[in-house]
Scaffold this active site. Structure first.
Site, mmCIF file in Angstrom:
data_model
loop_
_atom_site.group_PDB
_atom_site.id
_atom_site.type_symbol
_atom_site.label_atom_id
_atom_site.label_comp_id
_atom_site.label_asym_id
_atom_site.label_seq_id
_atom_site.Cartn_x
_atom_site.Cartn_y
_atom_site.Cartn_z
ATOM 1 N N CYS A 6 0.677 -1.361 -0.103
ATOM 2 C CA CYS A 6 -0.141 0.069 0.016
ATOM 3 C C CYS A 6 0.926 1.192 0.074
ATOM 4 C CB CYS A 6 -0.931 0.040 1.201
ATOM 5 S SG CYS A 6 0.015 0.153 2.950
ATOM 6 N N CYS A 41 3.194 1.830 2.677
ATOM 7 C CA CYS A 41 4.672 1.208 2.635
ATOM 8 C C CYS A 41 5.492 2.082 1.700
ATOM 9 C CB CYS A 41 4.286 -0.216 1.757
ATOM 10 S SG CYS A 41 3.324 -1.260 2.625
ATOM 11 N N ASP A 57 6.329 26.262 -33.389
ATOM 12 C CA ASP A 57 7.364 26.287 -34.572
ATOM 13 C C ASP A 57 6.853 25.979 -35.754
ATOM 14 O OD1 ASP A 57 9.914 27.559 -35.418
ATOM 15 O OD2 ASP A 57 10.542 25.482 -35.290
ATOM 16 N N ASP A 75 11.654 22.103 -31.840
ATOM 17 C CA ASP A 75 12.737 20.837 -32.323
ATOM 18 C C ASP A 75 13.227 20.391 -30.883
ATOM 19 O OD1 ASP A 75 14.687 22.816 -32.275
ATOM 20 O OD2 ASP A 75 14.717 22.697 -34.501
ATOM 21 N N ASP A 99 15.022 25.944 -30.182
ATOM 22 C CA ASP A 99 13.889 26.806 -29.631
ATOM 23 C C ASP A 99 14.157 26.562 -28.116
ATOM 24 O OD1 ASP A 99 12.579 27.511 -32.087
ATOM 25 O OD2 ASP A 99 11.937 25.220 -32.295
#
Length: 744
Positions: free
Chosen positions: A13, A16, A426, A631, A635
């Site tokens: 769970c 844990c 772009d 890309d 950019d």
């Protein structure tokens, strides 16, 4: 440095998970990722394996190293299947005994100990119940013991305390009935076995449903080839991929799977890369082209050279990224993690306090009422649903995005993506292919197309202009022979002039270039083509004039073609209410033409990379949540400044490692669907959290007896156990709805 991965089979769970994460932070100052679905702890920092195992042991869990992820995944799947069958069997046994006992009481059977005969009968039932508790619930009691040794508490603690309290009370009634007032001599053996049966059933169904959430990683792991055919001096040999070294030559047979990233050194074939990129069309591969591990060969045969180790392949990095994203936290989930970590001790205190109030201030039979309240509160308050609410939805969303060819870096990126209001695109490489192509060829004066194209392509071989490659590529596609010109002159910024000696025509001179070159050379017939060249310019096509012996003989249109599906993707983004902006360093006329073609109304042209970043910031200042799509390299400033940076293209290392989202192909529709998926994922998380909070907010007061004054009834521990199991199953099932949600 590769990550250290440890398998922790006994994790059950989110408490844990919290204990293991806190232990590493406290003892080693490390932040680790814990994958509950795969029962793994991933440590990216350098640490001794034995020390890592010791830290996990200190909070009550055994662990072992994972050296082969693919093998470990298969082993884990086998363990999960075995565990599922075991829990189903345990559930059936518990319910098989618990249901008849419960029906006995509901149908008027005596559940109190009044005579020595009752003691014998219920003593035998108590012994059978103990045997069932050991066989069907041992894992809960072992879990509580591990937690006690680690001085903590978990979900197992609540279940073990609740069922244990009911059984011990019942056995005391059986053996020492004189200690209890007559109206409190009620036994609760059916509660102990029914609760264990219901919770085991819930866990079994949850395990089956939860296993589906990691299918994306399992399918990616399944793409990894186990062996490869290595070329040696003694001939071909089949070896395990772990034995391959950089530079080894590998034979890829038709239908075979690429073992490791490599470069083709011989042969030609079509490869199916859809499992990595989502791109359905096979890609042609020939000498010099790169291959990605996991992709599937078509009918051709290739020999390639290994360029990446097993852990460094593009596929391995994608798998690692998906796993990291699936185990990441998002702001909406961090609060629930903190609540889950402290919830169990608080619940135990609430249960003890509620039971004490009922014992000392409640109506008769006070002791029985106190026991029912204690058991019901402990069982119904288990925080499983609360802890599962966020991570299950993240796992499903990230996994489905990966199948669409979109890598989401982490849960926080997914949460931000769900809020995006403006998408900045772009142009070159994102909207367009970034590769000039000849789209139109108009012949004048009856010229032969093949001869003309062969001549001008031959001349363009010596040109350095970016558009020259488009003409050469067209000649190659049509399989035309290229020859060396007799003379060649380059006119900077205008074009080229060159000539050949032809068998039938003698010396022939060509001039190839723009309008400025035609004017300089006083070429005839240019004025008559103005309507055509103007129409091309409006379509973002660049006109190239071809003159022969002083007279215009042809015009070519060259453009950067759109990627497939761009118009549909832009339409989908706008239909979802997003503002779409085209941002480019290209000239304004070309950018406007492209924008018009794809349906974008807002254009910013002729901007430098740093100006792109400034425009993104202006949009943010205006209140937009901005996603920038580029890309991943030139950019970069804008991508970093955007709320969500999205790298698109080949899935290079830089893009995968730096972007919030990475598109492995140029299918922009996958991006539009990812935004929809992110929104659906956040709605799913909120539904899960609301359900879990409501469940606990209402469940605890009901279990504590809030409605007793109105109804005269207390919530049965059996009902509490069923409700707890059902709440967790509901969360997991709701999260799995994302796997099939329609996006397009």
């Amino acid at each position: 440095m590769s990550a250290t991965i440890l398998s922790v089979p006994n994790m059950s769970c989110t408490s844990c998970v919290a204990k293991i994460e806190n232990a590493f932070q406290a003892q080693a100052g490390l932040s680790v990722r814990v994958n509950l679905a795969d029962k793994q702890v991933i440590i990216n920092d350098e640490i001794d394996i034995e020390k890592a195992k010791s830290i996990i042991q200190s909070v009550g869990y055994a662990s072992e190293s994972v050296l082969d992820q693919k093998k470990a995944a298969k082993e884990q799947a086998a363990i999960e299947e075995k565990h599922y069958r075991k829990q189903l069997w345990q559930a059936l046994i518990g319910l098989g005994v618990g249901i008849p006992l419960m029906l006995w009481g509901l149908l008027g059977g005596e559940m109190q100990v009044s005579t020595p005969q009752d003691q014998l009968i219920w003593g035998a039932v108590g012994g059978l119940t103990l045997l069932l508790m050991i066989t069907t619930g041992a894992h809960f009691y072992q879990g509580m013991w591990r937690a006690l040794k680690a001085k903590s508490a978990n979900m197992d603690s609540l279940i073990a305390l609740g069922t244990g309290a009911a059984w011990i009370y019942s056995m005391l009634v059986v053996f020492m009935p004189q200690w209890f007032p007559m109206n409190t001599r009620h036994v609760y053996f059916e509660a102990s076995v029914m609760i264990l049966g219901l919770i085991n059933l819930g866990h079994a169904l949850e395990l089956r449903a939860r296993g589906k959430t990691s299918e994306a990683v399992q399918s990616l792991l399944g793409l990894q080839a186990s062996t490869a055919i290595r070329l040696t001096d003694k001939g071909d040999e089949e070896v395990d991929i772990g034995e391959l070294a950089l530079g080894d030559r590998i034979r890829l047979k038709p239908g075979g799977r690429v073992a490791l990233d490599g470069e083709v050194i011989e042969g030609q074939s079509l490869l199916n890369e859809s499992m990595l990129t989502g791109e359905p069309v096979p890609v042609n591969k020939t000498v010099g082209d790169t291959l990605s591990a996991g992709t599937v060969n078509g009918n051709g045969s290739l020999i390639y050279r290994v360029t990446s180790a097993v852990e460094e392949t593009r596929l391995a990095k994608i798998i690692a990224l998906v796993q990291e994203a699936q185990t990441s936290k998002m702001p909406i989930g961090r609060l629930t993690d903190q609540i889950s970590a402290y919830f169990v001790p608080v619940v135990i205190l609430i249960a003890l306090l509620s039971a004490s109030i009922w014992y000392f201030a409640g109506p008769a039979p006070a002791l029985s009422h106190a026991l029912v309240v204690l058991t019901s509160v402990l069982i119904i308050a288990c925080p499983c649903a609360l802890g599962l609410a966020t991570p299950m939805s993240i796992m499903v969303s990230v996994g489905r995005a990966a199948k669409m060819g979109v890598l989401i870096r982490n849960g926080e990126a997914m949460q931000t993506a769900s809020k995006v209001s403006c998408v900045v695109l772009d142009k070159t490489g994102t909207i367009t292919q970034g590769k000039p192509t000849v789209t139109d060829l108009t012949l004048l004066n009856g010229e032969d197309e093949s001869t003309l194209l062969s001549h001008i392509a031959s001349l363009e071989q010596a040109s350095e202009h970016p558009l020259a490659s488009a003409i050469i590529d067209k000649a190659k596609v049509e399989k035309l022979d290229l020859i060396e010109p007799d003379v060649f002159t380059n006119y900077q910024g205008m074009g080229i002039v060159g000539g050949f000696t032809c068998e039938h025509e003698g010396a022939v001179e060509y001039a190839i270039g723009n309008l400025a070159l035609m004017d300089k050379l006083n070429i005839k017939g240019v004025d008559t083509q103005v309507p055509l060249t103007t129409a091309w310019a409006d379509e973002a096509k660049t006109p190239i004039y071809v003159a022969k012996s002083g007279e215009l003989v042809a015009l070519l249109a060259i453009s950067d073609p759109l990627h497939a599906g761009v118009k549909e993707a832009v339409g989908a983004l706008k239909a979802d209410g997003m503002r779409v902006v085209l941002l480019s360093g290209d000239n304004e006329k070309t950018v406007n033409a492209v924008a018009k073609e794809v349906g974008i109304n807002e254009v910013v042209a002729q901007v430098l990379p740093e100006e792109k970043q400034a425009h993104v910031k202006r949009l943010q200042a205006a209140g937009e949540v901005v996603a920038m799509v580029g890309d991943g390299i030139n950019d970069a400033p804008a991508l970093v400044s955007a709320n969500v940076g999205i790298a698109i293209g080949s899935g290079t290392e830089i893009a995968i490692e730096s972007a919030d989202l990475t598109l492995l192909s140029h299918q922009l529709m996958a991006l539009a669907n990812t935004f929809k998926l992110a929104k659906a994922g956040m709605r799913n998380i909120k539904q899960n959290l609301f359900g879990a909070f409501i469940y606990n907010a209402l469940g605890i007061p009901l279990a504590a007896g809030l409605l007793f004054p109105l109804t005269g009834m207390l919530l049965s521990p059996v009902i509490a156990g069923g409700a707890m199991a059902l709440s967790s199953l509901t969360v997991v099932t709701n999260a799995n709805r994302l796997r099939h949600k329609k996006l397009d």
